[in-house]
Design an enzyme around this catalytic site. Structure first.
Site, short mmCIF file in Angstrom:
data_model
loop_
_atom_site.label_atom_id
_atom_site.label_comp_id
_atom_site.label_asym_id
_atom_site.label_seq_id
_atom_site.Cartn_x
_atom_site.Cartn_y
_atom_site.Cartn_z
N GLU A 184 9.98 1.84 10.07
CA GLU A 184 10.99 2.86 9.90
C GLU A 184 10.17 4.37 9.98
O GLU A 184 9.54 4.70 9.08
CB GLU A 184 11.35 2.60 8.38
CG GLU A 184 11.99 1.30 8.30
CD GLU A 184 13.41 1.06 8.95
OE1 GLU A 184 14.07 2.28 9.19
OE2 GLU A 184 13.97 -0.07 9.11
N LYS A 234 0.90 -1.23 -0.11
CA LYS A 234 0.02 -0.01 0.21
C LYS A 234 0.86 1.35 0.02
O LYS A 234 1.45 1.77 1.33
CB LYS A 234 -0.94 -0.13 1.21
CG LYS A 234 -2.23 0.69 0.94
CD LYS A 234 -2.08 2.31 0.73
CE LYS A 234 -1.83 2.91 1.75
NZ LYS A 234 -1.83 4.51 1.58
N GLU A 245 10.26 17.12 13.46
CA GLU A 245 10.61 16.92 12.32
C GLU A 245 9.99 17.76 11.08
O GLU A 245 8.68 17.65 11.23
CB GLU A 245 10.37 15.30 11.83
CG GLU A 245 10.73 15.00 10.37
CD GLU A 245 10.40 13.59 10.01
OE1 GLU A 245 9.25 13.40 10.14
OE2 GLU A 245 11.36 12.76 9.61
N CYS A 282 13.93 10.95 5.46
CA CYS A 282 13.97 10.44 6.92
C CYS A 282 15.13 10.66 7.72
O CYS A 282 15.07 11.22 9.01
CB CYS A 282 13.42 8.94 6.91
SG CYS A 282 14.68 7.82 5.99
N1 LIG Z 1 12.81 5.59 8.65
C1 LIG Z 1 12.80 5.50 7.32
O1 LIG Z 1 13.59 4.88 6.68
C2 LIG Z 1 11.82 6.29 6.46
C3 LIG Z 1 12.01 6.52 5.19
C4 LIG Z 1 11.33 7.46 4.37
C5 LIG Z 1 10.08 8.36 5.18
N2 LIG Z 1 10.17 7.98 6.56
C6 LIG Z 1 9.19 8.94 7.37
O2 LIG Z 1 8.12 9.07 6.66
C7 LIG Z 1 7.28 10.24 7.03
C8 LIG Z 1 6.57 10.88 5.67
O3 LIG Z 1 6.06 9.97 5.03
P1 LIG Z 1 4.30 10.11 4.99
O4 LIG Z 1 3.99 11.55 5.09
O5 LIG Z 1 4.03 9.30 3.80
O6 LIG Z 1 3.77 9.20 6.46
P2 LIG Z 1 2.57 8.79 6.65
O7 LIG Z 1 2.80 8.19 8.14
O8 LIG Z 1 1.65 10.00 6.67
O9 LIG Z 1 2.01 7.93 5.52
C9 LIG Z 1 2.85 6.57 5.55
C10 LIG Z 1 1.99 5.55 4.73
O10 LIG Z 1 0.96 5.27 5.92
C11 LIG Z 1 -0.27 5.15 5.20
N3 LIG Z 1 -1.17 5.32 6.63
C12 LIG Z 1 -1.61 6.71 6.97
N4 LIG Z 1 -2.50 6.49 8.15
C13 LIG Z 1 -2.77 5.13 8.39
C14 LIG Z 1 -3.24 4.30 8.99
N5 LIG Z 1 -4.17 4.87 10.18
N6 LIG Z 1 -3.18 2.91 8.99
C15 LIG Z 1 -2.33 2.31 8.26
N7 LIG Z 1 -1.60 3.11 7.08
C16 LIG Z 1 -1.94 4.64 7.14
C17 LIG Z 1 -0.22 6.15 4.27
O11 LIG Z 1 -1.46 6.38 3.47
C18 LIG Z 1 1.08 6.10 3.55
O12 LIG Z 1 0.91 4.93 2.85
C19 LIG Z 1 8.35 11.08 7.65
O13 LIG Z 1 8.33 11.13 8.99
C20 LIG Z 1 9.77 10.37 7.25
O14 LIG Z 1 10.68 10.47 8.01
C21 LIG Z 1 11.13 7.30 7.18
C1 LIG Z 2 16.21 6.07 3.06
N1 LIG Z 2 16.45 7.36 2.28
C2 LIG Z 2 17.33 7.98 2.59
C3 LIG Z 2 16.50 6.83 0.70
C4 LIG Z 2 15.17 7.63 2.23
C5 LIG Z 2 14.66 8.24 3.72
O1 LIG Z 2 13.66 9.01 3.62
#
Ligand SMILES: NC(=O)c1ccc[n+]([C@@H]2O[C@H](COP(=O)([O-])OP(=O)(O)OC[C@H]3O[C@@H](n4cnc5c(N)ncnc54)[C@H](O)[C@@H]3O)[C@@H](O)[C@H]2O)c1
Ligand SMILES: C[N+](C)(C)CC=O
Length: 505
Positions: free
Chosen positions: A262, A187, A395, A296
């Site tokens: 993550e 998803k 963040e 991230c």
């Molecule tokens: N640690 C890592 O490797 C890593 C990598 C990339 C992004 N991120 C983090 O992701 C965040 C940005 O991404 P985003 O805005 O898409 O995050 P988000 O949490 O809003 O959404 C992530 C995913 O979760 C889904 N989602 C949202 N609500 C949900 C629920 N209640 N139940 C199940 N699924 C749900 C979304 O549709 C999407 O597919 C930032 O905080 C970033 O740091 C972390």
């Molecule tokens: C892991 N990286 C850096 C590719 C994406 C994180 O948001």
């Protein structure tokens, strides 16, 4: 490269074919660099999740798993290699779609596609190697017992991913999950799903057995939540915000379902006074302005030794002024738009709150004047920051770096660890012993020395504290999708002898 006149109209990818979403609803796709609606994606709901999970379950158990979950690793490797080859063939096209969907510079999107192909190839090799690692013997202290370990696919896995590296973040989960023999429902984020849907097309082209990978697009609450709570999903692997991660953990806990998370970060970059300033400035820029800071692990808290702080900031501003901010399709673009209007507003609010709390916007903080449309934000450098300010603690996920000075190594480490997050950290110094000391002291899953952000499929990726748990990539990424079974055999001809045998009379 010219933009395609039409974005492919895809359905949900379930059971090896395309299906319209059960309720017939679709979500618009907006190009964040132009604000134009360029297509739409299906909006899946619980009914579609049901179908996708059922397709994945069938594929897991089909013919006793002979064709997938219990097949030799070499069989699965063949499919993963075929996917990698197709990604390479379609690299330019996929990169273009990624840019149109997310606003990231085309050069960055092309690099992401190379990483996607490399990740599929890497896990193809690990799938092949897995068979040789089965039945690893365990040394026991009793010679009448023998024990070994089987590594088995966990089952049907739900993979929920974010929008910042849409296809790459999905691949970090899909490739190891499939290599392990799991079947999956992916998803992706509703804000950028186009390339993930194309992955469905690629799976169909290479003849991946139906149901091994299913891809459902839609809102988090409507498609993600029913996937996370589905009783026939054996594990959830999630990348996204800490808030959503918490919700997923609560849901999964009801069924004692394993999760790997993550999550977000607020990572520090410490720069000492013995460095080449321009080299360090470039890493600081890459650490927080690449992908418009929507990373991230962005090193968004810059800690400067007081002796170089003024010179460093002068050079940082000069370098920031020279970044090419443009339509991400333009050659040489190094800062595209952020992903959506919502993200744009959120970042602008962070900047205005920082100003209200007394910080100084040293550079940037606004829409670039030459770009009247699109969700563009200047690279932004914020000084006079205190550790209680929102800009230090939360963040931003945008091209915004906040700066503090330090005097001693100890103070630098204390500031670096002054966060609930623990994804990454970086240190730049010519004193490598100091760098080693600091890499031990920083409370995070990743530490970079004399750089920031490079990421390799062979090395473990993941965070501590509120940045989550579990590790992706490398062997650790494969282990995420394997369960470990102990098999212990009694191998003596003698009775065990704990109980006295009953009398034969
Ligand atoms: N640690 C890592 O490797 C890593 C990598 C990339 C992004 N991120 C983090 O992701 C965040 C940005 O991404 P985003 O805005 O898409 O995050 P988000 O949490 O809003 O959404 C992530 C995913 O979760 C889904 N989602 C949202 N609500 C949900 C629920 N209640 N139940 C199940 N699924 C749900 C979304 O549709 C999407 O597919 C930032 O905080 C970033 O740091 C972390
Ligand atoms: C892991 N990286 C850096 C590719 C994406 C994180 O948001």
């Amino acid at each position: 490269m010219a933009a395609p006149s039409a974005i492919p109209r895809r359905g949900l990818f379930i059971g090896g074919g395309w299906r319209e979403p059960s309720l017939g609803r679709r979500l618009p796709v907006v190009n964040p660099a132009t604000e134009a609606t360029i297509g739409d994606i299906p909006a899946a709901t619980a009914e579609d999740v049901e179908l996708a999970v059922s397709a994945a379950r069938d594929a897991f158990g089909r013919d006793g798993g002979r064709h997938w979950s219990r097949a030799p690793g070499a069989v699965r490797a063949k499919y993963l290699k075929a996917i990698a080859a197709k990604i390479k063939d379609k690299k330019s096209y996929l990169a273009l779609l990624e840019t149109l969907d997310s606003g990231k510079p085309l050069d960055e999107a092309a690099g992401d596609m190379e990483d996607v192909a490399a990740c599929f190839e890497y896990y193809a090799d690990l799938a092949e190697a897995l068979d040789g690692k089965q039945r690893a013997p365990i040394s026991l202290p009793m010679e009448n017992f023998e024990s070994y370990v089987l590594k088995e696919p966990i089952g049907v896995v739900g993979l929920i991913t974010p929008w910042n590296y849409p296809l790459l973040m999905a691949t970090w989960k899909v490739a190891p999950a499939l290599a392990a023999g799991c079947t999956a429902v992916l998803k992706p984020s509703e804000l950028a799903s186009l390339t993930c849907l194309e992955l469905g097309g690629i799976c169909a082209e290479i003849g991946l057995p139906p149901g091994v990978l299913n891809i459902i697009t839609g809102l988090g609450t409507e498609a993600g939540a029913p996937l996370a709570s589905h009783p026939h999903v054996d594990k959830i692997a999630f990348t996204g915000s800490t808030e959503t991660g918490k919700r997923i953990m609560i849901t999964a806990s009801q069924m004692v379902k394993p999760v790997s998370l993550e999550l977000g970060g607020k990572s520090p970059l410490i720069v000492f006074d013995d460095v080449d300033i321009d080299k360090a400035v470039e890493w600081a820029m890459f650490g927080c302005f690449a992908n418009a800071g929507q990373v991230c692990s962005a090193t968004s808290r810059l800690l400067l030794h007081e002796k170089i702080a003024k010179r460093f900031l002068d050079r940082l501003v000069a370098w920031a002024k020279s970044i090419k901010i443009s339509d991400p399709l333009e050659e040489g673009c190094r800062l595209g738009s952020v992903v959506s209007e919502g993200q744009y507003q959120k970042i602008m609010k962070f900047i205005s709150t920082a100003r209200c709390e007394g910080a100084t916007i040293l550079y940037g903080g606004a829409r670039p004047q030459h770009l009247k449309r699109g969700f563009f934000i200047e690279p932004t450098i914020i000084t006079n920051v205190s550790t209680s300010m929102q800009i230090w603690r939360e963040e931003v996920f945008g091209p915004v770096i906040c700066v503090k000075e330090f005097r001693t190594e100890r103070e630098a480490v204390e500031l670096a660890n002054d966060t609930h997050y623990g994804l990454a950290g970086a240190v730049i110094s010519n004193d490598l012993e100091r760098c080693e000391r600091i890499s031990k002291a920083i409370q995070s899953g990743i530490v970079w020395i004399n750089c920031s952000q490079p990421c390799f499929v062979q090395a473990p990726w993941g965070g501590n504290k509120r940045s989550g748990f579990g590790r992706e990539l490398g062997q650790w990424g494969l282990d995420n999708y394997l369960s470990v079974k102990q098999v212990t055999k009694y191998c003596s001809d003698e009775p065990y002898g704990w109980y006295r045998p009953p009398s034969k009379l």
